[in-house]
Each structure stands twice: as C-alpha cells, then as structure tokens.
Write a protein that holds these residues in place. Structure first.
Motif, PDB file in Angstrom:
ATOM      1  N   GLY A  46      42.642  37.557  39.006  1.00 49.54           N
ATOM      2  CA  GLY A  46      41.365  37.174  39.581  1.00 49.54           C
ATOM      3  C   GLY A  46      41.131  37.839  40.922  1.00 49.54           C
ATOM      4  N   LEU A  47      39.909  38.289  41.145  1.00 49.25           N
ATOM      5  CA  LEU A  47      39.495  38.837  42.432  1.00 49.25           C
ATOM      6  C   LEU A  47      38.456  37.898  43.034  1.00 49.25           C
ATOM      7  CD1 LEU A  47      39.004  42.703  41.993  1.00 49.25           C
ATOM      8  CD2 LEU A  47      40.721  41.539  43.386  1.00 49.25           C
ATOM      9  N   VAL A  48      38.704  37.432  44.258  1.00 51.84           N
ATOM     10  CA  VAL A  48      37.777  36.528  44.924  1.00 51.84           C
ATOM     11  C   VAL A  48      37.421  37.076  46.298  1.00 51.84           C
ATOM     12  CG1 VAL A  48      38.697  34.523  43.699  1.00 51.84           C
ATOM     13  CG2 VAL A  48      39.618  35.107  45.952  1.00 51.84           C
ATOM     14  N   GLY A  49      36.333  36.585  46.827  1.00 55.49           N
ATOM     15  CA  GLY A  49      35.877  37.008  48.147  1.00 55.49           C
ATOM     16  C   GLY A  49      34.378  36.831  48.251  1.00 55.49           C
ATOM     17  N   GLU A  50      33.860  36.991  49.467  1.00 53.09           N
ATOM     18  CA  GLU A  50      32.429  36.838  49.691  1.00 53.09           C
ATOM     19  C   GLU A  50      31.644  37.942  48.996  1.00 53.09           C
ATOM     20  OE1 GLU A  50      31.697  35.296  54.065  1.00 53.09           O
ATOM     21  OE2 GLU A  50      33.430  36.627  54.024  1.00 53.09           O
ATOM     22  N   SER A  51      30.362  37.689  48.778  1.00 49.62           N
ATOM     23  CA  SER A  51      29.490  38.713  48.204  1.00 49.62           C
ATOM     24  C   SER A  51      29.511  39.960  49.079  1.00 49.62           C
ATOM     25  CB  SER A  51      28.053  38.181  48.108  1.00 49.62           C
ATOM     26  OG  SER A  51      27.982  37.091  47.223  1.00 49.62           O
ATOM     27  N   LEU A 207      44.278  39.452  24.920  1.00 49.82           N
ATOM     28  CA  LEU A 207      43.465  40.196  25.879  1.00 49.82           C
ATOM     29  C   LEU A 207      44.048  40.134  27.289  1.00 49.82           C
ATOM     30  CD1 LEU A 207      39.927  39.005  24.731  1.00 49.82           C
ATOM     31  CD2 LEU A 207      40.945  41.259  24.338  1.00 49.82           C
ATOM     32  N   THR A 208      43.752  41.163  28.052  1.00 50.78           N
ATOM     33  CA  THR A 208      44.072  41.225  29.470  1.00 50.78           C
ATOM     34  C   THR A 208      42.757  41.241  30.230  1.00 50.78           C
ATOM     35  OG1 THR A 208      46.060  42.513  28.977  1.00 50.78           O
ATOM     36  CG2 THR A 208      45.268  42.555  31.256  1.00 50.78           C
ATOM     37  N   TYR A 209      42.637  40.390  31.249  1.00 50.98           N
ATOM     38  CA  TYR A 209      41.378  40.277  31.988  1.00 50.98           C
ATOM     39  C   TYR A 209      41.544  40.665  33.453  1.00 50.98           C
ATOM     40  CZ  TYR A 209      39.408  37.195  28.280  1.00 50.98           C
ATOM     41  OH  TYR A 209      38.949  36.661  27.113  1.00 50.98           O
ATOM     42  N   LEU A 210      40.534  41.350  33.980  1.00 51.74           N
ATOM     43  CA  LEU A 210      40.269  41.378  35.414  1.00 51.74           C
ATOM     44  C   LEU A 210      39.080  40.452  35.607  1.00 51.74           C
ATOM     45  CD1 LEU A 210      40.643  42.430  38.297  1.00 51.74           C
ATOM     46  CD2 LEU A 210      39.072  44.299  37.726  1.00 51.74           C
ATOM     47  N   PHE A 211      39.313  39.314  36.251  1.00 51.81           N
ATOM     48  CA  PHE A 211      38.306  38.261  36.347  1.00 51.81           C
ATOM     49  C   PHE A 211      37.758  38.229  37.768  1.00 51.81           C
ATOM     50  CE2 PHE A 211      36.813  33.880  36.759  1.00 51.81           C
ATOM     51  CZ  PHE A 211      36.100  33.718  35.568  1.00 51.81           C
ATOM     52  N   ILE A 212      36.497  38.618  37.910  1.00 48.86           N
ATOM     53  CA  ILE A 212      35.849  38.720  39.215  1.00 48.86           C
ATOM     54  C   ILE A 212      34.974  37.492  39.410  1.00 48.86           C
ATOM     55  CG2 ILE A 212      34.219  40.069  40.586  1.00 48.86           C
ATOM     56  CD1 ILE A 212      35.144  42.512  38.858  1.00 48.86           C
ATOM     57  N   SER A 213      35.173  36.796  40.527  1.00 45.56           N
ATOM     58  CA  SER A 213      34.417  35.562  40.724  1.00 45.56           C
ATOM     59  C   SER A 213      34.411  35.154  42.188  1.00 45.56           C
ATOM     60  CB  SER A 213      35.021  34.431  39.883  1.00 45.56           C
ATOM     61  OG  SER A 213      34.315  33.223  40.045  1.00 45.56           O
ATOM     62  N   HIS A 214      33.366  34.421  42.589  1.00 43.54           N
ATOM     63  CA  HIS A 214      33.399  33.739  43.880  1.00 43.54           C
ATOM     64  C   HIS A 214      33.597  32.239  43.684  1.00 43.54           C
ATOM     65  CE1 HIS A 214      29.032  33.591  42.803  1.00 43.54           C
ATOM     66  NE2 HIS A 214      29.193  32.342  43.181  1.00 43.54           N
ATOM     67  N   VAL A 219      38.542  30.255  39.130  1.00 43.88           N
ATOM     68  CA  VAL A 219      39.689  31.159  39.226  1.00 43.88           C
ATOM     69  C   VAL A 219      41.001  30.383  39.154  1.00 43.88           C
ATOM     70  CG1 VAL A 219      40.895  32.730  40.790  1.00 43.88           C
ATOM     71  CG2 VAL A 219      38.427  32.941  40.480  1.00 43.88           C
ATOM     72  N   GLU A 220      41.064  29.254  39.837  1.00 42.13           N
ATOM     73  CA  GLU A 220      42.282  28.435  39.824  1.00 42.13           C
ATOM     74  C   GLU A 220      42.623  27.986  38.410  1.00 42.13           C
ATOM     75  OE1 GLU A 220      44.171  24.580  42.192  1.00 42.13           O
ATOM     76  OE2 GLU A 220      42.003  24.831  42.064  1.00 42.13           O
ATOM     77  N   HIS A 221      41.615  27.685  37.620  1.00 38.37           N
ATOM     78  CA  HIS A 221      41.826  27.206  36.250  1.00 38.37           C
ATOM     79  C   HIS A 221      42.228  28.325  35.298  1.00 38.37           C
ATOM     80  CE1 HIS A 221      41.119  25.079  32.469  1.00 38.37           C
ATOM     81  NE2 HIS A 221      40.290  26.047  32.108  1.00 38.37           N
ATOM     82  N   PHE A 222      41.698  29.534  35.537  1.00 42.69           N
ATOM     83  CA  PHE A 222      41.761  30.576  34.509  1.00 42.69           C
ATOM     84  C   PHE A 222      42.789  31.674  34.772  1.00 42.69           C
ATOM     85  CE2 PHE A 222      39.784  34.425  32.474  1.00 42.69           C
ATOM     86  CZ  PHE A 222      39.953  34.005  31.156  1.00 42.69           C
ATOM     87  N   CYS A 223      43.100  31.958  36.034  1.00 39.27           N
ATOM     88  CA  CYS A 223      43.881  33.147  36.374  1.00 39.27           C
ATOM     89  C   CYS A 223      45.331  32.816  36.686  1.00 39.27           C
ATOM     90  CB  CYS A 223      43.249  33.872  37.570  1.00 39.27           C
ATOM     91  SG  CYS A 223      41.558  34.419  37.265  1.00 39.27           S
ATOM     92  N   ALA A 224      46.226  33.750  36.340  1.00 44.86           N
ATOM     93  CA  ALA A 224      47.644  33.601  36.668  1.00 44.86           C
ATOM     94  C   ALA A 224      47.953  34.127  38.059  1.00 44.86           C
ATOM     95  CB  ALA A 224      48.489  34.337  35.632  1.00 44.86           C
ATOM     96  N   GLN A 225      47.183  35.090  38.503  1.00 48.02           N
ATOM     97  CA  GLN A 225      47.389  35.731  39.800  1.00 48.02           C
ATOM     98  C   GLN A 225      46.028  35.965  40.432  1.00 48.02           C
ATOM     99  OE1 GLN A 225      50.620  37.191  40.800  1.00 48.02           O
ATOM    100  NE2 GLN A 225      50.164  39.027  41.961  1.00 48.02           N
ATOM    101  N   VAL A 226      45.961  35.854  41.752  1.00 45.33           N
ATOM    102  CA  VAL A 226      44.680  35.980  42.445  1.00 45.33           C
ATOM    103  C   VAL A 226      44.827  36.931  43.628  1.00 45.33           C
ATOM    104  CG1 VAL A 226      42.825  34.760  43.658  1.00 45.33           C
ATOM    105  CG2 VAL A 226      44.040  33.621  41.795  1.00 45.33           C
ATOM    106  N   GLY A 227      43.823  37.776  43.809  1.00 46.67           N
ATOM    107  CA  GLY A 227      43.743  38.637  44.979  1.00 46.67           C
ATOM    108  C   GLY A 227      42.505  38.303  45.788  1.00 46.67           C
ATOM    109  N   THR A 228      42.678  38.124  47.092  1.00 42.52           N
ATOM    110  CA  THR A 228      41.555  37.849  47.993  1.00 42.52           C
ATOM    111  C   THR A 228      41.110  39.155  48.637  1.00 42.52           C
ATOM    112  OG1 THR A 228      42.491  35.679  48.503  1.00 42.52           O
ATOM    113  CG2 THR A 228      40.784  36.496  49.966  1.00 42.52           C
ATOM    114  N   MET A 229      39.806  39.440  48.574  1.00 38.01           N
ATOM    115  CA  MET A 229      39.274  40.666  49.167  1.00 38.01           C
ATOM    116  C   MET A 229      38.416  40.357  50.373  1.00 38.01           C
ATOM    117  SD  MET A 229      38.317  43.410  46.248  1.00 38.01           S
ATOM    118  CE  MET A 229      38.089  44.576  47.599  1.00 38.01           C
ATOM    119  N   TYR A 230      38.513  41.248  51.351  1.00 33.73           N
ATOM    120  CA  TYR A 230      37.647  41.157  52.530  1.00 33.73           C
ATOM    121  C   TYR A 230      37.243  42.555  52.958  1.00 33.73           C
ATOM    122  CZ  TYR A 230      35.747  39.824  57.068  1.00 33.73           C
ATOM    123  OH  TYR A 230      34.903  39.629  58.130  1.00 33.73           O
TER     124      TYR A 230
END
Length: 322
Positions: A46-51, A207-214, A219-230
C-alpha cells in the motif's frame, strides 16, 4: 535501496530509484524522486500520503502509462523501461490497472460486455463466441449477472461500475494489478464490498497488488506492507501492523493522528501539523518534511536522511528515528 516485503525465491516487481519529473514553464515538478521497493507474488503493498505526493504517478510510471524520467522497473525478470513497443505490449498482458473513477474509466458509448472484451480483441485472443463466454465468466467472478453484458455504463451504480472495471482488468489473467484509489469514489458500505472482492480475487488468482489510497483504514485492512510518501519520496515503509502501532516517522504519526476517533474525551498523542505542503517545483533542502516537522534539528535542514532499516523490516527516512 530496494525494500522487500518478504524474501521468496524471485520478486515479481522491483522498482529501483524511480524518478518522474514534469517540465513546466516555471521549472520542473519533482513528482517522484528516487523511490525503490520490491514486491513478491501474492503480496499487497500500500502507498499512502496526501494528495499530490506522487502515489498515482508511481503506479502509472511502473506501467509506463507515463514515461519515467529515470530508474529501473523490473517486472518478472525484465526491465520494462528497456522494452520495445511490441515487447511492452506483450508484457502488459500481465499488468493491469483499476482506475479511481468508475464513471470516467468506462466508455459511455460502449456496452460493458464490449468494454470487458476489448483487451482480448486488442491482443487477438479467441473468437467472438469465446470472448462472450469469457465476459460472462468475468462478470460472474466479480458478482454481476452475465446478462448485464448488453447494458451501458450509465445503467449501473458506482460500485457496479468499479466491479466492471475490475472484470476488465482481469480479462487477460494478469499477475499484477495497480489499484489506484479503487474505492475512494464509492460509498462506505460499497467500499467494503469492493475491498472484500479484491481480497477474494487475490486468493483466487494469486494476484499481486500495488494499492494506492489515502484511506488509512482501508489500507490497514487490505495491505501486508505500507509505504508512506511525502513530496515524491518514501519516508517510511513497514509491515502494516508495525506501521499502524509503532509509526517512526513524524509524518506517518501525523497521518495516523488525522484518523477521526468517535470519542471526544480522547486526545491525539501528537500535535497537528503546521503549515502547508511545499511546492514540488522547489522542494526544501535536506529532509523535505523539515519545515513542518515538530522535532526537526539542524541536520534535517541540510542533509536528506536515507531510508534505513531500524529493525524487523521497518524502514524510516528520519535522522531521529531509532
């Protein structure tokens, strides 16, 4: 640095020092700047961060829907950035995308059966009869009636349209899917249905996912690993449980503190962030987060911290993290 979620025999996707800059009249927008991570088959990152932080740009650059400015993207052992057009077209059978807006991602003049079959037509797979059978099968897989194939997009709800988009993404039996904010335009109850569908498909088809979300809860429910972007950079990468219970980067802490708590007596553990996100036309020197960071020191203002392992696969780009 390349960050792996786990260490099976061979990674499916390796993103190495990915860069995407957009020339504009006032200079260069540094949308993505030196991002690296690795995904193995069956994993969800999962990739998270502000718009505006570069999440969607990463997803599209990996698929070469936009051309990266630098770096490497190795998919299933092949460097996608070195492939010729015919080779890239063949490789794209294994890589698909689910777009954010289920209303804009479907041609309003095309019946949904034709929209789902379009990838099969483009790649010359099957005849009309076999394509109709495949469309009916895909509609059943995503929980829709095969008889819907003759209808147009305007006849469906947002959740149904997103299911149609997922069916289209599955048409070529891909290995990897970029899910770009796939539920952000949907009602909360429908979001849960679509996320559960994506999870079921992951198990069913490997399947393998790159899951992009804010949406951090999603993300907590769906992803095994999370990256925070800024501001175009990864500032923290960790297994999901670690990141949500023990965030090490001040920006990740601020993101988690922004999740509403339905209890007015509970206080947030950290102070709200001050200021606005700097312009990607002129990112701050040193750590890009330092103008808003409540714990920044002099070193943060002059030298960018590397993304380093602080234990148990937890990576943080912060001089003060331990």
């Amino acid at each position: 640095m390349t960050i792996a979620v786990n260490t099976p025999a061979r990674p499916l996707l390796q993103v190495e020092q990915l860069v995407k800059h957009f020339p504009v009249s006032g200079g260069v927008v540094k949308a993505v700047d030196d991002v690296s991570f690795t995904l193995h088959p069956g994993e969800t990152f999962g990739l998270v961060g502000e718009s505006g932080c570069g999440k969607t740009t990463i997803g599209r650059a990996i698929l070469r829907l936009i051309e990266p400015s630098g770096g490497r993207v190795v998919f299933d052992g092949r460097d996608l950035l070195r492939l010729r057009p015919a080779e890239l077209r063949q490789a794209r059978r294994d890589m698909q995308i689910v777009f954010q807006d289920p209303y804009a991602s479907l041609n309003p003049r095309m019946r949904i059966g034709d929209a789902i079959a379009e990838p099969l037509v483009i790649h010359g797979i099957g005849d009309k009869a076999s394509r109709r059978e495949r469309v009916a099968e895909l509609l059943r897989v995503v929980g829709l009636d095969p008889d819907y194939a003759t209808r147009y997009p305007h006849e469906f709800s947002g959740g149904q349209r997103q299911r149609i988009g997922i069916a289209r993404a599955l048409a070529l039996e891909p290995k990897f899917i970029v899910a770009d904010e796939p539920v952000s335009a949907l009602d909360v109850s429908v979001q849960a249905q679509v996320i559960n569908l994506l999870a079921d498909l992951r198990e069913q088809f490997g399947l393998t996912y790159l899951f992009i979300s804010h949406g951090l809860a999603v993300v907590e429910h769906f992803c095994a690993q999370v990256g925070t972007m800024y501001l175009g950079k990864l500032v923290e990468v960790a297994p999901t449980r670690q990141l949500f219970t023990q965030p090490r980067h001040p920006y990740t802490q601020a993101l988690l503190d922004s999740i509403p708590i339905p209890d007015p007596t509970r206080r947030k553990p950290h102070a709200p962030l001050a200021g606005d996100v700097p312009s990607p036309l002129a990112p701050p020197p040193g750590c890009r987060f330092h103008p808003r960071c409540p714990i920044a020191v002099e070193e943060c203002r002059h030298q960018a911290p590397p993304l380093r392992d602080v234990g148990n696969g937890h990576h943080v780009a912060c001089w003060l993290a331990s």
